[in-house]
Scaffold this active site. Structure first.
Site, PDB file in Angstrom:
ATOM      1  CG  MET A 153      -7.359  18.538 -36.368  1.00  0.00           C
ATOM      2  SD  MET A 153      -8.391  19.367 -35.172  1.00  0.00           S
ATOM      3  CE  MET A 153      -9.078  20.713 -36.154  1.00  0.00           C
ATOM      4  N   GLY A 154      -4.263  17.290 -33.518  1.00  0.00           N
ATOM      5  CA  GLY A 154      -4.159  15.952 -32.925  1.00  0.00           C
ATOM      6  C   GLY A 154      -5.410  15.732 -32.088  1.00  0.00           C
ATOM      7  CB  ILE A 156      -5.539  18.167 -27.185  1.00  0.00           C
ATOM      8  CG1 ILE A 156      -5.079  17.057 -26.232  1.00  0.00           C
ATOM      9  CG2 ILE A 156      -6.059  19.371 -26.375  1.00  0.00           C
ATOM     10  CD1 ILE A 156      -3.895  17.404 -25.343  1.00  0.00           C
ATOM     11  CB  SER A 235       0.650  23.199 -26.606  1.00  0.00           C
ATOM     12  OG  SER A 235       1.291  24.397 -26.987  1.00  0.00           O
ATOM     13  NE  ARG A 236       5.183  20.222 -22.163  1.00  0.00           N
ATOM     14  CZ  ARG A 236       4.095  19.572 -21.729  1.00  0.00           C
ATOM     15  NH1 ARG A 236       2.922  20.184 -21.698  1.00  0.00           N
ATOM     16  NH2 ARG A 236       4.179  18.330 -21.308  1.00  0.00           N
ATOM     17  CD  GLU A 265       5.019  25.715 -17.488  1.00  0.00           C
ATOM     18  OE1 GLU A 265       4.867  24.652 -16.853  1.00  0.00           O
ATOM     19  OE2 GLU A 265       4.454  25.936 -18.563  1.00  0.00           O
ATOM     20  CG  HIS A 284       1.512  23.210 -17.173  1.00  0.00           C
ATOM     21  ND1 HIS A 284       2.766  23.086 -17.722  1.00  0.00           N
ATOM     22  CD2 HIS A 284       0.752  22.268 -17.795  1.00  0.00           C
ATOM     23  CE1 HIS A 284       2.766  22.122 -18.628  1.00  0.00           C
ATOM     24  NE2 HIS A 284       1.546  21.610 -18.692  1.00  0.00           N
TER      25      HIS A 284
HETATM   26  C1  DGY Z   1       0.867  16.949 -20.434  1.00  0.00           C
HETATM   27  O1  DGY Z   1       0.336  15.872 -20.138  1.00  0.00           O
HETATM   28  O2  DGY Z   1       1.768  17.020 -21.255  1.00  0.00           O
HETATM   29  C2  DGY Z   1       0.362  18.179 -19.763  1.00  0.00           C
HETATM   30  O3  DGY Z   1       1.088  19.291 -20.010  1.00  0.00           O
HETATM   31  C3  DGY Z   1       0.154  17.956 -18.283  1.00  0.00           C
HETATM   32  O4  DGY Z   1      -0.997  17.211 -18.222  1.00  0.00           O
END
Ligand code: DGY
Length: 318
Positions: A153-154, A156, A235-236, A265, A284
């Site tokens: 819960m940051g 984003i 996210s990643r 990726e 992405h």
């Molecule tokens: C980030 O900013 O880390 C995103 O993955 C690309 O915008």
């Protein structure tokens, strides 16, 4: 003062770089510089403006004896060895804030698209399979009033909660820190990860990638999720154990996944994810609005210029 910029940026950002550095070397190609090229390019620069596709490790830093700043055009910076930069006195900057809402928009779009089979339905129509309206054709779960579990819960995650609240979803969250604003504004409830996974209809990941979050969602965690649940990741990629996810999806232990990020990726065309019908896959593009990408580039340019001029970065890491 010389700067190397690893990709062509919007003109607004390039103007800032050109005004702040005496010599600007811009990598002109669509694909990132290769390892050898990067090692050569950084040899005589004070500033490096890079993207998440550029691996900035100790070898790159050793090849750049004059380097004063590494400025990343992204909020995530898992491609940069930050401790190695710090130990050499190199400042590191990123671009938080400006992409928060755009990324949450995309995460929510992925949730909607996966649940309501938007991509599958469009393909169905285009390939001529639509013969009649049919009671249960292309049906998916409801989003409104369902339970959304937000992992991380940051900022984003918070914006994801705002969107979910608009759909009258019940919101659970697992996070390293309590977020009273999310609780007060959206009724979000802090729970442990296992409870979140077993209670949510949708799970959306919003954590940075680090040693704690790598493979956070593996076989055990996927097994805790409802068979009807949908997993969203913007996210990643490595936050999920991708092969465990593929197995769970293949065996019907999970209803679907919406993924904007992957372990590797670009996602290789041979990846089994591409054979699964119950996934929506994006390249992405979380922050990919024109305004946001421009703001990110401008912020990265401002970090770069401050760094080469020996000033505090507007957005330093650490
Ligand atoms: C980030 O900013 O880390 C995103 O993955 C690309 O915008």
């Amino acid at each position: 003062m010389k700067a190397f910029v690893t990709r062509v940026l919007p003109e607004e950002a390039m103007k800032i770089v050109r005004a702040g550095a005496e010599i600007v070397d811009v990598w002109p190609h669509e694909l990132p510089p290769g390892r050898e090229e990067l090692l050569t390019k950084v040899a005589d620069v004070e500033g490096l403006l890079c993207l998440l596709t550029d691996k900035i490790d100790a070898d790159i830093l050793s090849a750049a004896p004059r380097l004063k700043v590494v400025s990343q055009m992204a909020v995530g910076y898992d491609n940069i060895d930050v401790p190695a930069c710090k130990s050499r006195g190199i400042a590191v900057g990123n671009t938080p804030g400006v992409l928060t809402e755009t990324t949450a928009d995309l995460a929510f779009a992925l949730l909607l698209a996966t649940a309501r089979k938007i991509v599958e339905a469009e393909k169905f129509l285009r390939q001529g399979d639509w013969q009649t309206w049919s009671p249960m054709l292309l049906t998916g779960p409801d989003i409104h009033h369902a339970t959304l579990g937000i992992v991380g819960m940051g900022s984003i995650g918070f914006e994801m909660a705002r969107r979910a609240h608009g759909f009258e979803m019940e919101i659970l969250y697992a996070s390293t820190r309590q977020n009273s604003d999310a609780e007060n504004h959206f009724g979000a409830k802090l729970v442990d990860l296992d409870t979140l996974l077993s209670s949510s209809d949708f799970v959306s990941l919003h954590t940075p990638l680090n040693a704690t979050t790598r493979n956070l969602i593996g076989r055990r965690e996927l097994a805790l999720m409802k068979r009807t649940a949908i997993l969203i990741n913007s996210s990643r990629g490595p936050v999920i154990d991708q092969s465990a996810l593929i197995k769970a999806l293949e065996k019907g232990k999970l209803a679907g996944a919406g993924l904007d990020v992957f372990e590797q990726e670009p996602l290789p065309l041979s990846d089994p994810l591409l054979t699964l019908p119950n996934v929506v896959l994006l390249p992405h593009i979380g922050s990919a609005s024109i305004a946001t990408r421009t703001r990110m580039a401008v912020l990265a340019a401002e970090n770069l210029v401050a760094g080469i001029q020996g000033k505090p970065l507007p957005n330093p890491i650490g």
